[in-house]
Write a protein that holds these residues in place. Structure first.
Motif, PDB file in Angstrom:
ATOM      1  N   MET A 110       0.805  -1.193   0.000  1.00 55.83           N
ATOM      2  CA  MET A 110       0.000   0.000   0.000  1.00 55.83           C
ATOM      3  C   MET A 110       0.852   1.262   0.000  1.00 55.83           C
ATOM      4  O   MET A 110       0.336   2.260   0.405  1.00 55.83           O
ATOM      5  N   ARG A 111       2.189   1.356  -0.241  1.00 51.56           N
ATOM      6  CA  ARG A 111       2.708   2.696  -0.064  1.00 51.56           C
ATOM      7  C   ARG A 111       4.133   2.973  -0.463  1.00 51.56           C
ATOM      8  O   ARG A 111       4.763   2.324  -1.206  1.00 51.56           O
ATOM      9  N   ARG A 112       4.851   3.772  -0.133  1.00 50.69           N
ATOM     10  CA  ARG A 112       5.765   4.757  -0.603  1.00 50.69           C
ATOM     11  C   ARG A 112       7.178   4.721  -0.046  1.00 50.69           C
ATOM     12  O   ARG A 112       7.558   3.828   0.649  1.00 50.69           O
ATOM     13  N   THR A 113       7.884   5.779  -0.273  1.00 49.72           N
ATOM     14  CA  THR A 113       9.246   5.903   0.238  1.00 49.72           C
ATOM     15  C   THR A 113       9.425   7.032   1.217  1.00 49.72           C
ATOM     16  O   THR A 113      10.290   6.965   2.078  1.00 49.72           O
TER      17      THR A 113
ATOM     18  N   SER B 216      -2.740  14.947   5.674  1.00 47.23           N
ATOM     19  CA  SER B 216      -4.080  15.082   6.209  1.00 47.23           C
ATOM     20  C   SER B 216      -4.230  14.222   7.430  1.00 47.23           C
ATOM     21  O   SER B 216      -3.318  13.527   7.839  1.00 47.23           O
ATOM     22  N   LEU B 217      -5.426  14.265   7.996  1.00 44.24           N
ATOM     23  CA  LEU B 217      -5.733  13.437   9.158  1.00 44.24           C
ATOM     24  C   LEU B 217      -5.605  11.975   8.851  1.00 44.24           C
ATOM     25  O   LEU B 217      -5.222  11.196   9.691  1.00 44.24           O
ATOM     26  N   PHE B 218      -5.923  11.583   7.637  1.00 41.45           N
ATOM     27  CA  PHE B 218      -6.082  10.166   7.402  1.00 41.45           C
ATOM     28  C   PHE B 218      -5.061   9.544   6.490  1.00 41.45           C
ATOM     29  O   PHE B 218      -5.113   8.335   6.273  1.00 41.45           O
ATOM     30  N   ALA B 219      -4.131  10.277   5.862  1.00 44.61           N
ATOM     31  CA  ALA B 219      -3.207   9.608   4.969  1.00 44.61           C
ATOM     32  C   ALA B 219      -2.009  10.476   4.671  1.00 44.61           C
ATOM     33  O   ALA B 219      -2.041  11.678   4.807  1.00 44.61           O
ATOM     34  N   LEU B 220      -0.937   9.803   4.206  1.00 43.62           N
ATOM     35  CA  LEU B 220       0.236  10.477   3.713  1.00 43.62           C
ATOM     36  C   LEU B 220       0.556   9.853   2.365  1.00 43.62           C
ATOM     37  O   LEU B 220       0.236   8.710   2.113  1.00 43.62           O
TER      38      LEU B 220
ATOM     39  N   VAL C 200      -7.614   0.483  -5.749  1.00 40.94           N
ATOM     40  CA  VAL C 200      -7.280  -0.415  -4.651  1.00 40.94           C
ATOM     41  C   VAL C 200      -5.827  -0.176  -4.263  1.00 40.94           C
ATOM     42  O   VAL C 200      -5.069   0.473  -4.992  1.00 40.94           O
ATOM     43  N   ASN C 201      -5.449  -0.701  -3.125  1.00 34.60           N
ATOM     44  CA  ASN C 201      -4.052  -0.658  -2.708  1.00 34.60           C
ATOM     45  C   ASN C 201      -3.292  -1.825  -3.316  1.00 34.60           C
ATOM     46  O   ASN C 201      -3.763  -2.965  -3.313  1.00 34.60           O
ATOM     47  N   LEU C 202      -2.115  -1.532  -3.826  1.00 35.72           N
ATOM     48  CA  LEU C 202      -1.289  -2.527  -4.494  1.00 35.72           C
ATOM     49  C   LEU C 202      -0.940  -3.680  -3.552  1.00 35.72           C
ATOM     50  O   LEU C 202      -0.503  -3.463  -2.427  1.00 35.72           O
TER      51      LEU C 202
ATOM     52  N   ASP D  89       0.156   2.635  -4.515  1.00 30.99           N
ATOM     53  CA  ASP D  89       0.732   2.517  -3.173  1.00 30.99           C
ATOM     54  C   ASP D  89       0.262   3.632  -2.248  1.00 30.99           C
ATOM     55  O   ASP D  89       0.819   3.823  -1.175  1.00 30.99           O
ATOM     56  N   SER D  90      -0.755   4.396  -2.655  1.00 32.88           N
ATOM     57  CA  SER D  90      -1.153   5.578  -1.884  1.00 32.88           C
ATOM     58  C   SER D  90      -2.659   5.657  -1.740  1.00 32.88           C
ATOM     59  O   SER D  90      -3.381   5.799  -2.728  1.00 32.88           O
ATOM     60  N   ASP D  91      -3.124   5.633  -0.488  1.00 34.94           N
ATOM     61  CA  ASP D  91      -4.547   5.839  -0.231  1.00 34.94           C
ATOM     62  C   ASP D  91      -4.993   7.220  -0.701  1.00 34.94           C
ATOM     63  O   ASP D  91      -6.085   7.387  -1.244  1.00 34.94           O
TER      64      ASP D  91
END
Length: 300
Positions: A1-4, A10-14, A173-175, A200-202
């Motif tokens: 689901m994400r990054r480097t 925000s409150l809910f994601a980066l 969807v998330n990877l 990889d990003s919500d």
């Protein structure tokens, strides 16, 4: 689901890559449940701690691999550095019960299992579903029950009421997630299949939904409900009213080479369930609907 690179958006994601930007969905990222007293009240169980693998006991810490962008399970506080969420509180409580400090390592969801197998982390805790396929690679200490939920634009302009309504439309969807597998394998009885966009990003997924590039996001129930409540003060998204799809447990992933750690975590989780700490943490994050009453390994 994400990054480097973690960026407080925000409150809910980066999101990954780049520098902080304005996010119209941003909210008061410091407006979080007060759970520190619950976690700090947990005391070490010497008998359980004595069952830990020697290497972990000697290190005095538990290295937790996660994908920290999945509220309310795990995300970053307003400082963009401090992990918070129901899972973060729970694993800290488990660590305290076993006399361990907890060290989070943020990584792409798809790399969690391989990192665990390679010994770069001790456990995973990232809203990962315990599935028979994943059990072939790692073991799971099950701590929560969830399922797939469909999130759409506020007002549901695409008229999505069931998974069948996604046929011929695109979803985000998330990877590497169970949602990706479900969407790709869904059998449309008529018309075109579901188009799947995996990232990889919500936050990227949410931006795609807000701008109409996708008709829906498939995500786990706690995350979808939380985002729908908080994004744009609840004006951006809503959750389709239907039972969670493919409901099943979340599990703490443990290397099959360390069954002692699985047993110690199961014992610690059961202790937290029995003394009420577990329930208090879930209630604070408004996710008590997914509570379990018995700690299990691989569902047993």
């Amino acid at each position: 689901m994400r990054r480097t690179a973690a960026l407080a958006l925000s409150l809910f994601a980066l999101v990954a890559c780049g520098s902080p930007a304005e996010d119209p969905a941003a909210g008061p990222a410091d407006d979080l449940p007060s759970t520190s007293a619950i976690v700090e009240a947990v005391t070490k169980d010497d008998a359980l701690a004595a069952t830990l693998p020697d290497a972990i006991a000697q290190a005095g810490k538990l290295r937790v691999g996660s994908n920290i962008q999945n509220p309310p399970n795990n995300f970053y506080a307003a400082d963009g550095k401090t992990p918070v969420g129901s899972e973060v509180d729970l694993v800290k409580a488990l660590g305290a019960k076993l006399g361990l400090t907890v060290e989070h390592q943020d990584m792409a969801f798809g790399s969690l299992i391989t990192s665990l197998q390679a010994g770069r982390i001790d456990v995973t805790m990232a809203a990962m579903n315990d599935t028979p396929e994943r059990q072939q690679a790692i073991d799971f200490v099950d701590y929560f029950t969830s399922g797939i939920t469909i999130m759409v634009q506020k007002g549901n302009p695409a008229g999505i009421k069931s998974p069948d309504d996604l046929c011929g439309k695109s979803v985000a969807v998330n990877l590497g997630s169970s949602q990706e597998t479900y969407a790709k394998q869904f059998q449309c009885l008529s018309g075109d299949p579901i188009g799947v966009t995996a990232t990889d990003s919500d936050t990227q997924n949410q931006n795609q939904l807000r701008t109409g590039r996708v008709a829906a996001i498939l995500n786990d129930l706690p995350t979808a409900v939380y985002v729908a409540k908080t994004a744009g003060d609840g004006e951006f998204f809503e959750v389709v009213d239907l039972a969670p799809i493919n409901g099943g447990p979340y599990g703490i992933g443990v290397n099959k080479n360390t069954p002692e750690l699985s047993a110690a975590l199961r014992g610690a989780l059961q202790a937290l369930i029995d003394d009420g700490t577990y329930g208090k943490i879930l209630e604070a994050w408004d996710v008590e609907q997914g509570a379990v009453t018995k700690a299990t390994v691989n569902g047993q």
